[in-house]
Design an enzyme around this catalytic site. Structure first.
Site, PDB file in Angstrom:
ATOM      1  N   ASP A 120     -21.034   6.618  35.246  1.00  0.00           N
ATOM      2  CA  ASP A 120     -22.208   5.889  34.770  1.00  0.00           C
ATOM      3  C   ASP A 120     -23.400   6.774  34.444  1.00  0.00           C
ATOM      4  OD1 ASP A 120     -20.970   3.549  34.511  1.00  0.00           O
ATOM      5  OD2 ASP A 120     -21.998   2.498  36.127  1.00  0.00           O
ATOM      6  N   ASP A 159     -22.595   1.355  43.885  1.00  0.00           N
ATOM      7  CA  ASP A 159     -21.678   0.879  42.846  1.00  0.00           C
ATOM      8  C   ASP A 159     -21.453   1.955  41.782  1.00  0.00           C
ATOM      9  OD1 ASP A 159     -24.514  -0.043  42.561  1.00  0.00           O
ATOM     10  OD2 ASP A 159     -23.879  -0.409  40.507  1.00  0.00           O
ATOM     11  N   ASP A 196     -27.526  -9.292  28.786  1.00  0.00           N
ATOM     12  CA  ASP A 196     -26.923  -9.772  27.536  1.00  0.00           C
ATOM     13  C   ASP A 196     -25.504  -9.255  27.340  1.00  0.00           C
ATOM     14  OD1 ASP A 196     -27.307  -7.120  26.928  1.00  0.00           O
ATOM     15  OD2 ASP A 196     -28.771  -7.454  25.320  1.00  0.00           O
ATOM     16  N   GLY A 197     -25.043  -8.399  28.259  1.00  0.00           N
ATOM     17  CA  GLY A 197     -23.671  -7.906  28.168  1.00  0.00           C
ATOM     18  C   GLY A 197     -23.473  -6.820  27.126  1.00  0.00           C
ATOM     19  N   ARG A 240     -15.055   1.847  43.314  1.00  0.00           N
ATOM     20  CA  ARG A 240     -16.342   2.383  43.736  1.00  0.00           C
ATOM     21  C   ARG A 240     -16.540   2.063  45.211  1.00  0.00           C
ATOM     22  NH1 ARG A 240     -19.278   1.038  38.701  1.00  0.00           N
ATOM     23  NH2 ARG A 240     -17.643   0.506  37.237  1.00  0.00           N
ATOM     24  N   ARG A 292     -21.132  -6.096  31.747  1.00  0.00           N
ATOM     25  CA  ARG A 292     -21.004  -5.846  30.302  1.00  0.00           C
ATOM     26  C   ARG A 292     -19.848  -4.898  30.030  1.00  0.00           C
ATOM     27  NH1 ARG A 292     -25.551  -1.398  28.638  1.00  0.00           N
ATOM     28  NH2 ARG A 292     -25.663  -0.321  30.620  1.00  0.00           N
TER      29      ARG A 292
END
Ligand code: AMP
Ligand code: MG
Length: 481
Positions: A260, A250, A123-124, A181, A95
């Site tokens: 993240d 990741d 769903d992105g 990463r 996404r």
């Protein structure tokens, strides 16, 4: 002024053109009515970007991924990763999009910009709350002196995102030294193409650890450099009580930046077993596990580098294993240096005495479950002669410890520089994001101002320095936001 008169943005295509094997050219989903919710003007200025342009119709469409500057090639990046210990051979930007590189070489990256070929069942999309959360926490981390990706903007898309309830959608524009990463190396290694792996390693060296190029074994030095950067980073997290929450490979960068901000949160009551993430039932990513988990992630990184280190595989493994073994000492060194500062200890205090003091303090904090940030702030006052705030937190339990510590003549000035007054406390973050989701940006904007000047105590902000009111429900965070 019309958009035409404003300077636009130039985006490089370095990653897209150097690594077609690891990047799929892609387009963002159309935002129905993009509206700017947050713009980081100081960061824009640092990047040489024109804030007025970013606020213009075209600028906002760019920040949502719907305006692609001429010559740019947005891509979804491929990567693999160990998630909670289990290997997924193909994750990638499900996404997100790398829009390209900015003039200073950093990445401009969007999150929540629609499905990509890596979206799997997702769903992105992303909702306003979690994207403002990343913005707030990453900017607080930066202000706390922690290496991190930065947040440039959050744009509400005008689209609805379906979670447990329908929520307003958003795109976060973030800036990072790169989005390489450990998982990028795992993906490249899985392609069994040593030439690709070598190109990726050379790219990582050039962008993040250029001194490694001059080393006798550049790829071993790359590994050592990443290890040192990550050991120091995790020590920084531990020193402020930050719990990342999803330390998958990741989400472990090659640059050494925190990346993240999903289920992350700050520990309040001191408890080494603290874990906030709803899906981390085993406590894999609990506060105290972060250093060994980082070493585990670095072991996965080491595995990917074997073909580059030495023609003799056994020798390559030996060299990497030896390098990996330096992690605990490096971490300990960074942690101890940071704790010495938090305690205001002068350089003359011998390491042995400092270590005893730190260990005893950990036991004391565990026993009393004192508010971690509040305790060090109170201790700063104690160094200045006022022990009442420490007493309020831990009673007389700390008396013996305090006497030993005071005898070392701690520096108030040093302590005030490194012990924050304000961190993004969970109940305040929730309150701000709930208001923003309901259309009121006020509490978010206020909290952002508070946590991006974390060391300066200001009158009227007492509530931002205090723990959650008693009786508040335990904080829980969620992945897949
Ligand atoms: P994260 O735990 O946020 O680092 O994400 C792990 C993986 O899941 C990455 O490959 C993401 O791109 C992907 N992902 C997370 N949320 C979504 C979503 N709503 N739609 C598509 N992919 C997603
Ligand atoms: Mg991720």
């Amino acid at each position: 002024m019309t958009t035409q008169q404003l300077p636009g943005i130039v985006l490089g295509t370095r990653y897209a053109s150097e690594f077609p094997e690891l990047a799929v050219p892609w387009k963002a989903a159309e935002a129905a009515s993009p509206t700017l919710l947050a713009l980081n003007e100081p960061l824009a200025a640092e990047l040489g970007l024109d804030a007025a342009y970013l606020r213009s119709d075209e600028g906002v469409r760019l920040l949502a991924g719907n305006h692609v500057p001429e010559g740019a090639t947005p891509v979804a990046q491929a990567y693999a990763g160990h998630q909670f210990g289990g290997y997924s051979p193909r994750l990638g930007d499900g996404r997100a999009l790398l829009m390209g590189e900015l003039a200073d070489g950093r990445d401009l990256h969007l999150k929540g910009s629609g499905r990509t070929p890596f979206a799997r069942g997702g769903d992105g999309l992303a909702a306003v709350g979690p994207m403002l959360r990343e913005y707030l926490i990453s900017e607080a981390m930066h202000a706390l002196g922690v290496d991190t990706t930065r947040s440039l903007a959050v744009v509400a898309t005008g689209n609805t995102v379906l979670r447990e309830t329908p929520l307003p959608g958003a795109v976060l524009a973030r800036v990072a030294d790169s989005h390489l990463r450990v998982g990028t190396f795992q993906y490249a290694r899985s392609m069994d193409d040593d030439e690709l792996l070598r190109r990726l390693a050379d790219h990582a060296i050039a962008r993040h650890h250029p001194h490694a190029a001059d080393s006798a074994n550049p790829y071993l030095e790359l590994f050592g450099s990443v290890l040192r950067a990550q050991a120091d980073l995790v020590a920084q997290w531990m020193l402020i009580g930050f719990i990342h929450g999803v330390m998958n490979t990741d989400n472990t960068t090659i640059s050494g930046e925190t990346i993240d901000y999903g289920p992350c949160a700050f520990m309040e009551e001191f408890d080494p077993a603290t874990v906030f993430s709803s899906i981390d039932a085993q406590g894999r990513y609990a506060y105290a596990n972060q250093p060994p988990i980082m070493q585990w992630n670095l072991a996965r990184f080491a595995e990917t580098l074997v073909p580059l280190i030495d023609p003799d595989q056994d020798e390559a493994v030996r060299l990497l294993t030896e390098a990996l073994g330096t992690f605990p000492a490096r971490y300990q060194q960074a942690w101890t240096a940071g704790m010495r500062d938090k305690l205001g200890l002068a350089e003359g205090v011998p390491d042995g005495a400092a270590t005893d003091l730190i260990d005893e303090l950990s036991r004391l904090l565990s026993a009393t479950r004192a508010d971690f940030t509040g305790f060090f702030h109170a201790l700063t006052a104690a160094a200045g002669g006022d022990s009442a705030p420490v007493r309020d937190l831990v009673g007389s339990l700390a008396d013996g410890w305090l006497a030993t510590w005071r005898a070392l003549d701690p520096s108030v000035a040093r302590m005030a520089e490194v012990n924050p007054v304000y961190i993004p406390r969970n109940h305040l973050v929730e309150e701000a994001l709930n208001a923003a989701t309901a259309g009121d940006p006020g509490p978010f904007e206020k909290l952002l101002v508070v946590v991006t000047r974390p060391y300066t105590q200001r009158p009227g902000l007492e509530r931002y320095a205090a723990p959650a009111p008693p009786g508040a429900a335990a904080h829980v965070t969620y992945c897949g936001t």
